[in-house]
Write a protein that holds these residues in place. Structure first.
Motif, PDB file in Angstrom:
ATOM      1  N   ILE A 124       0.650  -1.066  -0.155  1.00 48.72           N
ATOM      2  CA  ILE A 124      -0.234  -0.108  -0.086  1.00 48.72           C
ATOM      3  C   ILE A 124       0.918   1.246  -0.082  1.00 48.72           C
ATOM      4  N   ALA A 125       0.678   1.725  -1.211  1.00 45.05           N
ATOM      5  CA  ALA A 125       1.547   3.343  -1.002  1.00 45.05           C
ATOM      6  C   ALA A 125       0.605   4.451  -0.486  1.00 45.05           C
ATOM      7  N   PHE A 126       1.354   5.208   0.039  1.00 49.67           N
ATOM      8  CA  PHE A 126       0.454   6.431   0.553  1.00 49.67           C
ATOM      9  C   PHE A 126       1.385   7.640   0.105  1.00 49.67           C
ATOM     10  N   PRO A 127       0.958   8.360  -1.350  1.00 49.85           N
ATOM     11  CA  PRO A 127       1.537   9.502  -1.729  1.00 49.85           C
ATOM     12  C   PRO A 127       0.929  10.759  -0.921  1.00 49.85           C
ATOM     13  N   ALA A 128       2.117  11.568  -0.297  1.00 52.62           N
ATOM     14  CA  ALA A 128       1.305  12.460   0.367  1.00 52.62           C
ATOM     15  C   ALA A 128       2.261  13.798  -0.034  1.00 52.62           C
ATOM     16  N   ILE A 129       1.524  14.864   0.141  1.00 48.88           N
ATOM     17  CA  ILE A 129       1.909  16.239   0.175  1.00 48.88           C
ATOM     18  C   ILE A 129       1.992  16.736   1.399  1.00 48.88           C
ATOM     19  N   PHE A 130       3.097  17.292   1.960  1.00 45.23           N
ATOM     20  CA  PHE A 130       3.186  17.719   3.424  1.00 45.23           C
ATOM     21  C   PHE A 130       3.514  19.237   3.147  1.00 45.23           C
ATOM     22  N   VAL A 131       2.495  20.166   3.862  1.00 46.08           N
ATOM     23  CA  VAL A 131       2.446  21.368   3.895  1.00 46.08           C
ATOM     24  C   VAL A 131       2.717  22.090   5.199  1.00 46.08           C
ATOM     25  N   SER A 132       3.378  23.221   5.031  1.00 50.97           N
ATOM     26  CA  SER A 132       3.852  24.118   6.243  1.00 50.97           C
ATOM     27  C   SER A 132       2.884  24.841   7.044  1.00 50.97           C
ATOM     28  N   THR A 133       1.968  25.068   6.199  1.00 57.48           N
ATOM     29  CA  THR A 133       0.756  26.156   6.719  1.00 57.48           C
ATOM     30  C   THR A 133      -0.656  25.386   6.591  1.00 57.48           C
ATOM     31  N   ASP A 134      -1.528  26.384   7.105  1.00 50.54           N
ATOM     32  CA  ASP A 134      -3.026  25.778   7.227  1.00 50.54           C
ATOM     33  C   ASP A 134      -3.519  25.284   5.750  1.00 50.54           C
ATOM     34  N   ILE A 135      -4.358  24.347   5.967  1.00 49.40           N
ATOM     35  CA  ILE A 135      -5.499  24.236   4.852  1.00 49.40           C
ATOM     36  C   ILE A 135      -6.899  24.693   4.948  1.00 49.40           C
ATOM     37  N   TYR A 136      -7.287  25.406   4.125  1.00 50.90           N
ATOM     38  CA  TYR A 136      -8.740  25.601   4.359  1.00 50.90           C
ATOM     39  C   TYR A 136      -9.575  25.020   3.327  1.00 50.90           C
ATOM     40  N   VAL A 137     -10.604  24.555   3.785  1.00 48.83           N
ATOM     41  CA  VAL A 137     -11.365  23.566   2.972  1.00 48.83           C
ATOM     42  C   VAL A 137     -12.642  24.275   2.532  1.00 48.83           C
ATOM     43  N   VAL A 138     -13.000  24.347   1.176  1.00 48.73           N
ATOM     44  CA  VAL A 138     -14.286  25.203   0.885  1.00 48.73           C
ATOM     45  C   VAL A 138     -15.361  24.153   0.697  1.00 48.73           C
ATOM     46  N   VAL A 139     -16.550  24.048   1.353  1.00 48.31           N
ATOM     47  CA  VAL A 139     -17.564  23.054   1.229  1.00 48.31           C
ATOM     48  C   VAL A 139     -18.662  23.534   0.701  1.00 48.31           C
ATOM     49  N   PRO A 140     -18.822  22.989  -0.455  1.00 45.48           N
ATOM     50  CA  PRO A 140     -20.308  23.455  -1.072  1.00 45.48           C
ATOM     51  C   PRO A 140     -21.730  22.713  -0.467  1.00 45.48           C
ATOM     52  N   ASN A 141     -22.667  23.622  -0.598  1.00 41.11           N
ATOM     53  CA  ASN A 141     -23.818  23.140   0.108  1.00 41.11           C
ATOM     54  C   ASN A 141     -25.166  23.791  -0.490  1.00 41.11           C
ATOM     55  N   ARG A 142     -25.545  23.216  -1.443  1.00 44.03           N
ATOM     56  CA  ARG A 142     -26.873  23.700  -2.150  1.00 44.03           C
ATOM     57  C   ARG A 142     -26.614  25.187  -2.739  1.00 44.03           C
ATOM     58  N   GLU A 158     -24.298  27.405  -1.946  1.00 40.16           N
ATOM     59  CA  GLU A 158     -23.517  28.119  -0.953  1.00 40.16           C
ATOM     60  C   GLU A 158     -22.363  27.500  -0.630  1.00 40.16           C
ATOM     61  N   TYR A 159     -21.466  28.167  -0.070  1.00 40.08           N
ATOM     62  CA  TYR A 159     -20.033  27.756   0.306  1.00 40.08           C
ATOM     63  C   TYR A 159     -19.662  28.187   1.824  1.00 40.08           C
ATOM     64  N   SER A 160     -18.986  27.273   2.308  1.00 40.18           N
ATOM     65  CA  SER A 160     -18.472  27.440   3.864  1.00 40.18           C
ATOM     66  C   SER A 160     -16.938  27.039   3.655  1.00 40.18           C
ATOM     67  N   VAL A 161     -16.340  27.665   4.748  1.00 43.26           N
ATOM     68  CA  VAL A 161     -15.001  27.513   4.943  1.00 43.26           C
ATOM     69  C   VAL A 161     -14.496  26.946   6.185  1.00 43.26           C
ATOM     70  N   GLU A 162     -13.759  25.950   6.334  1.00 44.73           N
ATOM     71  CA  GLU A 162     -13.332  25.360   7.588  1.00 44.73           C
ATOM     72  C   GLU A 162     -11.927  24.832   7.420  1.00 44.73           C
ATOM     73  N   LYS A 163     -11.259  24.753   8.565  1.00 37.80           N
ATOM     74  CA  LYS A 163      -9.826  24.465   8.492  1.00 37.80           C
ATOM     75  C   LYS A 163      -9.577  22.901   8.721  1.00 37.80           C
ATOM     76  N   SER A 164      -8.786  22.064   8.076  1.00 35.52           N
ATOM     77  CA  SER A 164      -8.396  20.910   8.009  1.00 35.52           C
ATOM     78  C   SER A 164      -7.029  20.551   8.013  1.00 35.52           C
ATOM     79  N   GLN A 165      -6.561  19.446   8.685  1.00 37.81           N
ATOM     80  CA  GLN A 165      -4.895  19.079   8.832  1.00 37.81           C
ATOM     81  C   GLN A 165      -4.835  17.963   7.805  1.00 37.81           C
ATOM     82  N   HIS A 166      -5.920  17.367   7.121  1.00 34.33           N
ATOM     83  CA  HIS A 166      -5.816  16.584   6.196  1.00 34.33           C
ATOM     84  C   HIS A 166      -6.683  16.346   5.352  1.00 34.33           C
TER      85      HIS A 166
END
Length: 313
Positions: free
Chosen positions: A209-227, A229-237
Motif C-alpha cells: 500500500i503506497a501513501f503518496p502525500a503532500i506535506f505542507v507547512s501552513t494551514d489548509i482551508y477547505v471550501v465545502v459546497p452546500n446547495r 452556498e459555500y462554507s470554509v473550515e480548516k483541516s489538517q488532512h
C-alpha cells in the motif's frame, strides 16, 4: 579591493535553508519517525532519467494466522513531497462519489496505490472464514482510506498581494502531483513479480500500500459546497484527486495532503489504521494472528516465535 570571500553567519545559513525548504523537509522526516529517507531517487518511466522525491518511508510486517496456518506480508510505503510556503492552502471539495463494483478494478489499477500478488488477491476473494468477500472489498477499502476525509478536487495556494488575497496553482502539478504519480507508478512496477521466479513469487501473499502525500507547512482551508452556498473550515488532512495522463502514468491518483501539525496523527490514526484494515480484509485479524520475532509491532499485533517452514502456507 579585498579578495576575501564573504563568510555567512549562523543565522544567514539557517535562514537560507529555511527559505529553500530543507529544514521543513527534515522536520517532516523527524515527525514520521525512524526509517525515513530524504531525497529518494527512482528512474523516470518515460524519459529514463533519474527523478527524486523528498520523503520515502517503508515498513512491512509478516502476519501469521494460527487458525489457518497461513501468512501474509503487508507492506506500506510513504512517498512524500514537502512544500514550505508562507501562506495558507485552499482545497475545493466535493462529496465522495458512490462506489460502483467493477470486477476488473483491482487487476486494471482501480487503485494506483494498491498492489497485491495473485495469492493475496485470491485471499481477498474468499467468502468463508474471517476473510472479507472480494465483492465487498472496494467499499471497505474506500471506507477506511478515503471516506472519512474531505475530497479535494482542486488544491491552490493563497497569495497576499497589496490589492488583497489571490489564488494560484502554477506549480502544484509540476512539483507535487506529477512527481508523486511517477513515484507511485514506479513502486507498483517494482512490487509486481517479474522474471524467472515470478510464478513462485505470485504465490506468496504480499500486499503493498503506497501513501503518496503532500506535506505542507501552513494551514489548509477547505471550501465545502452546500446547495449553491459555500462554507470554509480548516483541516489538517484532505484527499486530493487528480486525473493524469502520460505515456506510462495515467489514471486517477489520490494524494494525502497533510499539514505539519497533523503528521503525527495522520500516521498513527490514518496510515496504520488503513494497513490494519486491509490485513483484516484479507482474513488476518483476531486473537490467532501474530507477528514473528521480538520487539514492538507497528500494527499492534502480538509477537511470538515464527512457525517452522513446514507449518507455513
Amino acid at each position: 579591493m579585498s579578495n576575501e570571500l564573504p563568510v555567512p553567519t549562523e543565522e544567514q545559513i539557517l535562514a537560507a535553508l529555511q527559505r529553500t525548504g530543507y529544514i521543513f523537509e527534515q522536520k517532516v522526516a523527524d515527525l514520521l519517525g525512524p526509517g525515513v529517507s530524504t531525497g529518494w531517487a527512482f528512474k523516470d518511466q518515460d524519459t529514463g532519467v533519474s527523478r527524486e522525491i523528498d520523503i520515502f518511508k517503508e515498513e512491512y510486517e509478516t502476519l501469521y494466522d494460527d487458525s489457518t496456518g497461513k501468512r501474509l506480508t503487508i507492506r506500506w510505503v510513504i512517498l512524500g513531497e514537502c512544500k514550505n510556503y508562507q501562506w495558507p492552502w485552499v482545497a475545493l471539495t466535493k462529496k465522495w462519489s458512490k462506489i460502483v463494483w467493477d470486477p476488473l478494478g483491482f487487476y486494471e489499477g482501480r487503485w494506483q496505490e494498491l498492489t497485491a500478488t495473485l495469492a493475496a488477491r485470491l485471499e481477498l476473494e474468499r467468502e468463508n472464514g474471517s476473510a472479507l468477500p472480494f465483492e465487498k472489498f472496494p467499499a471497505e477499502y474506500h471506507r477506511l482510506r478515503y471516506a472519512p476525509h474531505p475530497r479535494a478536487v482542486q488544491l491552490v495556494k493563497l497569495n497576499k498581494k497589496s490589492s488583497g488575497w489571490e489564488t494560484h496553482s502554477s506549480d502544484v502539478y509540476s512539483e507535487l502531483t506529477y512527481p508523486l504519480a511517477k513515484a507511485v507508478t514506479h513502486l507498483r512496477d517494482v512490487s509486481t513479480p517479474t522474471g524467472e521466479f515470478k510464478d513462485q513469487a505470485q504465490m506468496d501473499r504480499v500486499i503493498t500500500i503506497a501513501f503518496p502525500a503532500i506535506f505542507v507547512s501552513t494551514d489548509i482551508y477547505v471550501v465545502v459546497p452546500n446547495r449553491g452556498e459555500y462554507s470554509v473550515e480548516k483541516s489538517q488532512h484532505v484527499i486530493l484527486e487528480r486525473h493524469l495522463s502520460s505515456e506510462s502514468t495515467s489514471g486517477l491518483f489520490r494524494y494525502d495532503v497533510v499539514t505539519l501539525d497533523g503528521i503525527g496523527g495522520w500516521y498513527a490514526d490514518h496510515v496504520l489504521k488503513v494497513v490494519r484494515g486491509v490485513a483484516a480484509a484479507a482474513g488476518f485479524a483476531g486473537p490467532k494472528v501474530y507477528v514473528a520475532g521480538r520487539g514492538r509491532s507497528a500494527l499492534g499485533v502480538p509477537r511470538r516465535a515464527a512457525p517452522s517452514p513446514r507449518g507455513r502456507a
